[in-house]
Write a protein that holds these residues in place. Structure first.
Motif, PDB file in Angstrom:
ATOM      1  N   ILE A  20      -9.084  -3.526   8.893  1.00 42.17           N
ATOM      2  CA  ILE A  20      -9.908  -2.586   8.120  1.00 42.17           C
ATOM      3  C   ILE A  20      -9.697  -1.214   8.735  1.00 42.17           C
ATOM      4  O   ILE A  20      -9.830  -1.050   9.956  1.00 42.17           O
ATOM      5  CB  ILE A  20     -11.402  -2.954   8.144  1.00 42.17           C
ATOM      6  N   GLN A  21      -9.370  -0.246   7.916  1.00 39.66           N
ATOM      7  CA  GLN A  21      -9.119   1.108   8.407  1.00 39.66           C
ATOM      8  C   GLN A  21     -10.003   2.109   7.684  1.00 39.66           C
ATOM      9  O   GLN A  21     -10.422   1.875   6.545  1.00 39.66           O
ATOM     10  CB  GLN A  21      -7.643   1.488   8.217  1.00 39.66           C
ATOM     11  N   VAL A  22     -10.284   3.226   8.363  1.00 41.44           N
ATOM     12  CA  VAL A  22     -11.045   4.325   7.769  1.00 41.44           C
ATOM     13  C   VAL A  22     -10.117   5.526   7.653  1.00 41.44           C
ATOM     14  O   VAL A  22      -9.480   5.926   8.629  1.00 41.44           O
ATOM     15  CB  VAL A  22     -12.265   4.706   8.631  1.00 41.44           C
ATOM     16  N   LYS A  23     -10.021   6.097   6.468  1.00 40.41           N
ATOM     17  CA  LYS A  23      -9.205   7.292   6.243  1.00 40.41           C
ATOM     18  C   LYS A  23     -10.111   8.412   5.735  1.00 40.41           C
ATOM     19  O   LYS A  23     -10.920   8.196   4.825  1.00 40.41           O
ATOM     20  CB  LYS A  23      -8.102   7.004   5.216  1.00 40.41           C
ATOM     21  N   PHE A  24      -9.955   9.594   6.323  1.00 42.89           N
ATOM     22  CA  PHE A  24     -10.775  10.744   5.940  1.00 42.89           C
ATOM     23  C   PHE A  24     -10.028  11.633   4.951  1.00 42.89           C
ATOM     24  O   PHE A  24      -8.791  11.675   4.945  1.00 42.89           O
ATOM     25  CB  PHE A  24     -11.165  11.563   7.178  1.00 42.89           C
ATOM     26  N   SER A  25     -10.785  12.343   4.134  1.00 41.50           N
ATOM     27  CA  SER A  25     -10.176  13.210   3.124  1.00 41.50           C
ATOM     28  C   SER A  25      -9.358  14.314   3.793  1.00 41.50           C
ATOM     29  O   SER A  25      -9.659  14.749   4.907  1.00 41.50           O
ATOM     30  CB  SER A  25     -11.261  13.828   2.235  1.00 41.50           C
ATOM     31  N   THR A  84     -12.426   6.821   3.062  1.00 44.50           N
ATOM     32  CA  THR A  84     -11.965   5.631   2.354  1.00 44.50           C
ATOM     33  C   THR A  84     -11.882   4.453   3.314  1.00 44.50           C
ATOM     34  O   THR A  84     -11.318   4.581   4.401  1.00 44.50           O
ATOM     35  CB  THR A  84     -10.581   5.867   1.725  1.00 44.50           C
ATOM     36  N   LEU A  85     -12.453   3.330   2.912  1.00 46.26           N
ATOM     37  CA  LEU A  85     -12.299   2.082   3.656  1.00 46.26           C
ATOM     38  C   LEU A  85     -11.122   1.327   3.053  1.00 46.26           C
ATOM     39  O   LEU A  85     -11.075   1.107   1.844  1.00 46.26           O
ATOM     40  CB  LEU A  85     -13.563   1.226   3.559  1.00 46.26           C
ATOM     41  N   GLU A  86     -10.168   0.951   3.903  1.00 46.82           N
ATOM     42  CA  GLU A  86      -9.005   0.194   3.448  1.00 46.82           C
ATOM     43  C   GLU A  86      -9.045  -1.208   4.064  1.00 46.82           C
ATOM     44  O   GLU A  86      -9.059  -1.355   5.289  1.00 46.82           O
ATOM     45  CB  GLU A  86      -7.705   0.886   3.871  1.00 46.82           C
ATOM     46  N   PHE A  87      -9.040  -2.224   3.214  1.00 46.68           N
ATOM     47  CA  PHE A  87      -9.040  -3.622   3.651  1.00 46.68           C
ATOM     48  C   PHE A  87      -7.629  -4.176   3.431  1.00 46.68           C
ATOM     49  O   PHE A  87      -7.214  -4.382   2.285  1.00 46.68           O
ATOM     50  CB  PHE A  87     -10.070  -4.433   2.867  1.00 46.68           C
ATOM     51  N   HIS A  88      -6.911  -4.412   4.528  1.00 45.44           N
ATOM     52  CA  HIS A  88      -5.512  -4.840   4.458  1.00 45.44           C
ATOM     53  C   HIS A  88      -5.432  -6.370   4.526  1.00 45.44           C
ATOM     54  O   HIS A  88      -5.956  -6.980   5.472  1.00 45.44           O
ATOM     55  CB  HIS A  88      -4.714  -4.225   5.607  1.00 45.44           C
ATOM     56  N   PHE A  89      -4.772  -6.970   3.551  1.00 41.56           N
ATOM     57  CA  PHE A  89      -4.645  -8.422   3.465  1.00 41.56           C
ATOM     58  C   PHE A  89      -3.180  -8.850   3.589  1.00 41.56           C
ATOM     59  O   PHE A  89      -2.281  -8.141   3.131  1.00 41.56           O
ATOM     60  CB  PHE A  89      -5.195  -8.934   2.131  1.00 41.56           C
ATOM     61  N   GLU A  90      -2.986 -10.003   4.209  1.00 39.69           N
ATOM     62  CA  GLU A  90      -1.664 -10.609   4.199  1.00 39.69           C
ATOM     63  C   GLU A  90      -1.476 -11.292   2.849  1.00 39.69           C
ATOM     64  O   GLU A  90      -2.459 -11.546   2.128  1.00 39.69           O
ATOM     65  CB  GLU A  90      -1.544 -11.620   5.344  1.00 39.69           C
ATOM     66  N   PRO A  91      -0.219 -11.596   2.466  1.00 38.95           N
ATOM     67  CA  PRO A  91       0.006 -12.292   1.180  1.00 38.95           C
ATOM     68  C   PRO A  91      -0.830 -13.566   1.115  1.00 38.95           C
ATOM     69  O   PRO A  91      -0.932 -14.322   2.086  1.00 38.95           O
ATOM     70  CB  PRO A  91       1.503 -12.598   1.223  1.00 38.95           C
ATOM     71  N   ASN A  92      -1.478 -13.771  -0.029  1.00 35.07           N
ATOM     72  CA  ASN A  92      -2.378 -14.924  -0.169  1.00 35.07           C
ATOM     73  C   ASN A  92      -2.343 -15.443  -1.601  1.00 35.07           C
ATOM     74  O   ASN A  92      -1.762 -14.813  -2.488  1.00 35.07           O
ATOM     75  CB  ASN A  92      -3.806 -14.528   0.227  1.00 35.07           C
ATOM     76  N   GLY A  93      -2.985 -16.554  -1.821  1.00 35.18           N
ATOM     77  CA  GLY A  93      -2.961 -17.187  -3.135  1.00 35.18           C
ATOM     78  C   GLY A  93      -4.097 -16.761  -4.040  1.00 35.18           C
ATOM     79  O   GLY A  93      -4.360 -17.422  -5.047  1.00 35.18           O
ATOM     80  N   TYR A  94      -4.780 -15.650  -3.710  1.00 34.58           N
ATOM     81  CA  TYR A  94      -5.963 -15.248  -4.474  1.00 34.58           C
ATOM     82  C   TYR A  94      -5.742 -13.981  -5.304  1.00 34.58           C
ATOM     83  O   TYR A  94      -6.175 -13.907  -6.443  1.00 34.58           O
ATOM     84  CB  TYR A  94      -7.149 -15.045  -3.531  1.00 34.58           C
ATOM     85  N   PHE A  95      -5.092 -12.972  -4.725  1.00 28.61           N
ATOM     86  CA  PHE A  95      -4.802 -11.755  -5.498  1.00 28.61           C
ATOM     87  C   PHE A  95      -3.508 -11.129  -4.982  1.00 28.61           C
ATOM     88  O   PHE A  95      -3.013 -11.455  -3.896  1.00 28.61           O
ATOM     89  CB  PHE A  95      -5.963 -10.746  -5.443  1.00 28.61           C
ATOM     90  N   ASN A  96      -2.979 -10.194  -5.790  1.00 33.90           N
ATOM     91  CA  ASN A  96      -1.697  -9.562  -5.467  1.00 33.90           C
ATOM     92  C   ASN A  96      -1.844  -8.328  -4.581  1.00 33.90           C
ATOM     93  O   ASN A  96      -0.858  -7.907  -3.972  1.00 33.90           O
ATOM     94  CB  ASN A  96      -0.960  -9.174  -6.767  1.00 33.90           C
TER      95      ASN A  96
END
Length: 361
Positions: free
Chosen positions: A165-170, A179-191
């Motif tokens: 999870i990362q925080v990016k400022f304007s 902005t909160l960014e939630f980074h996911f590895e490849p998974n069977g739920y969404f692209n």
């Protein structure tokens, strides 16, 4: 929040020594001599100027946050790599001396026994070497009350794929936001590789109520579209319903999708109304969302490992207990004051209202 709320509750004394009912500041101001009232207005104009300077101060704080965010990021990237098992830390990087006395004073014979037991277990079962730190972020979600309240059982398998999870400022010159960014590895739920949530902020006094300014505030948020795989969308559920035809009396079964409780509703937030008119439930939902976004930014992301181990939870609980104790003491003091007033007649010379303490920024 209304800056004047609660400040006009002091009773005004009348010549007979009795307490009149509470009077507003507007009424008090109207009782001032014209020349004094004129000078008070000048002070209010100065106060508005102070609020505008304070707003500029917070804009510069936002710039500093952006600058130092870039310095933190390499460390957070290393954290992500260790959590996901991409990088194995060196022996030197893993050295950590605990300050807990019970660990430091552990008897050597107990350690030896534990080592013997571990050796036996290793002989009996194949050695397991899990990759990185399994379920790092999911453990945090389940440990923190604010997040576990949003978490459903069907969310857990998905959050096992959360890498970071990362925080990016304007950027400079852009409206204030993070902005909160939630980074996911490849998974069977969404692209999606990244799910985002943008929190828009304002750091300027309200023209209609400049004295209520207390620093930047979140004014709106915007989620993102989740590209779910077919049949994997946990934010909806399919229900079957029987319908009877009024004329023929035949019955048919229809299926339809209805909203389902899920953490991933976090990315489809209630929108703030442009005119500020919202029902009570929507206002509460939005305020809770803002609080969660702020908590991710200020606490979870910067101190993730301490929430994983539970140490940060202990700190949070201690802080809450301190606040509660202070509140109890104040309430008791107030009750004590009431008892003293009941013991005798009110003496205006002894019981003058005390000035409120100035809020330090």
């Amino acid at each position: 929040m209304d800056a004047n709320k609660g400040k006009g509750d002091q009773g005004m004394q009348n010549p007979s020594g009795q307490m009149d009912r509470p009077v507003s500041f507007h009424f008090l101001e109207s009782m001032l001599p014209k020349a004094v009232k004129r000078r008070v207005h000048a002070l209010k104009r100065l106060q508005v100027q102070c609020a505008n300077i304070e707003a500029k101060f917070y804009e510069e704080v936002h710039d500093l946050e952006r600058k130092y965010s870039a310095l933190y990021q390499p460390l957070f990237d290393k954290r992500r790599d260790i959590v996901t098992g991409t990088v194995e830390p060196t022996d030197e990087e893993c050295e950590w001396h605990s300050d807990r006395e019970e660990e430091e004073e552990l008897a050597e014979e107990v350690k030896e026994k534990a080592a013997i037991e571990d050796a036996k277990k290793e002989e009996a079962t194949p050695e397991e070497d899990p990759k990185g730190i399994p379920e790092f972020w999911l453990t945090i979600f389940k440990s923190v009350d604010m997040l576990s309240d949003m978490l459903q059982e069907h969310d857990e398998p998905i959050l096992k794929h959360l890498k970071d999870i990362q925080v990016k400022f304007s950027e400079p010159g852009q409206p204030m936001s993070f902005t909160l960014e939630f980074h996911f590895e490849p998974n069977g739920y969404f692209n999606n590789a990244v799910l985002t949530k943008v929190y828009k902020m304002k750091s300027e006094p309200d023209a209609s109520d400049p004295f209520s300014f207390e620093g930047p505030e979140i004014i709106d948020c915007e989620g993102c579209q989740i590209d779910w795989h077919k049949g994997k969308d946990v934010t909806v559920k399919t229900i079957k319903k029987k319908q009877k035809h009024k004329g023929r009396g035949t019955v048919r079964t229809v299926t339809k999708q209805v909203p389902n409780d899920s953490f991933f509703n976090f990315f489809n937030p209630v929108k703030a109304s442009p005119d500020g008119e919202m029902d009570e439930d929507s206002e509460f939902t939005l305020a809770t969302d803002f609080e969660i976004g702020h908590f991710f930014r200020e606490r979870i992301v910067p101190r993730a490992v301490l929430y994983f181990t539970g140490e940060a939870l202990e700190d949070d609980e201690s802080f809450e207990e301190e606040e509660l104790e202070e509140g109890d003491e104040e309430e008791q003091d107030e009750e004590g004051d009431e008892d003293e007033d009941d013991d005798g007649d009110f003496d205006p010379k002894k019981e003058q209202p005390q000035p409120a303490e100035c809020k330090q920024q």
